[in-house]
Design a protein around this motif. Sequence first.
Motif, PDB file in Angstrom:
ATOM      1  N   ARG A 151      66.342 -15.504  20.703  1.00  0.00           N
ATOM      2  CA  ARG A 151      66.238 -14.226  20.191  1.00  0.00           C
ATOM      3  C   ARG A 151      67.459 -13.313  20.412  1.00  0.00           C
ATOM      4  O   ARG A 151      68.146 -12.823  19.507  1.00  0.00           O
ATOM      5  N   GLU A 152      67.596 -13.247  21.623  1.00  0.00           N
ATOM      6  CA  GLU A 152      68.785 -12.266  22.204  1.00  0.00           C
ATOM      7  C   GLU A 152      70.229 -12.824  21.735  1.00  0.00           C
ATOM      8  O   GLU A 152      71.114 -12.068  21.329  1.00  0.00           O
ATOM      9  N   ARG A 153      70.510 -13.916  21.858  1.00  0.00           N
ATOM     10  CA  ARG A 153      71.927 -14.651  21.782  1.00  0.00           C
ATOM     11  C   ARG A 153      72.229 -14.842  20.344  1.00  0.00           C
ATOM     12  O   ARG A 153      73.222 -14.963  19.866  1.00  0.00           O
ATOM     13  N   LEU A 154      71.179 -15.616  19.482  1.00  0.00           N
ATOM     14  CA  LEU A 154      71.205 -15.914  18.330  1.00  0.00           C
ATOM     15  C   LEU A 154      70.467 -15.463  17.108  1.00  0.00           C
ATOM     16  O   LEU A 154      70.589 -15.855  15.916  1.00  0.00           O
ATOM     17  N   LYS A 155      69.701 -14.669  17.546  1.00  0.00           N
ATOM     18  CA  LYS A 155      68.639 -14.042  16.593  1.00  0.00           C
ATOM     19  C   LYS A 155      67.797 -15.049  16.053  1.00  0.00           C
ATOM     20  O   LYS A 155      67.423 -14.913  14.839  1.00  0.00           O
TER      21      LYS A 155
END
Length: 115
Positions: free
Chosen positions: A58-62
């Motif tokens: 979620r944080e790096r690639l949504k």
Amino acid sequence: MELVKIITEAIQEKKGSNIVVADLTKIEGTICRFFIICTGNSPAQVEAITESIGDMARERLKEKPTHVVGLENAQWVAMDYGDVLVHIFLPDVREYYDLEHLWEDAPLERIPDLD
């Protein structure tokens, strides 16, 4: 694929072991492009690995999984990211289901455990 790399990194961050990535891109009729299997040594570690994967993706690639099943007893958790399916097992459950042999015709990459 970037998502596969991030998922394996998230597994390693929580000391998940025996990581196998099956590349299904050249096999017709499969339900996904990559199949990732790993082991956690306790239900708490299986939960921690699941959380780590969800957070990093979620944080790096949504990216968010469309489904996560198995957290209620955390013996076998499956996470569905569409093109990537992740399975996090307790050792005896992994041995029993032996999913690697489902994809014997696919190239299997074994990711070394971190110390």
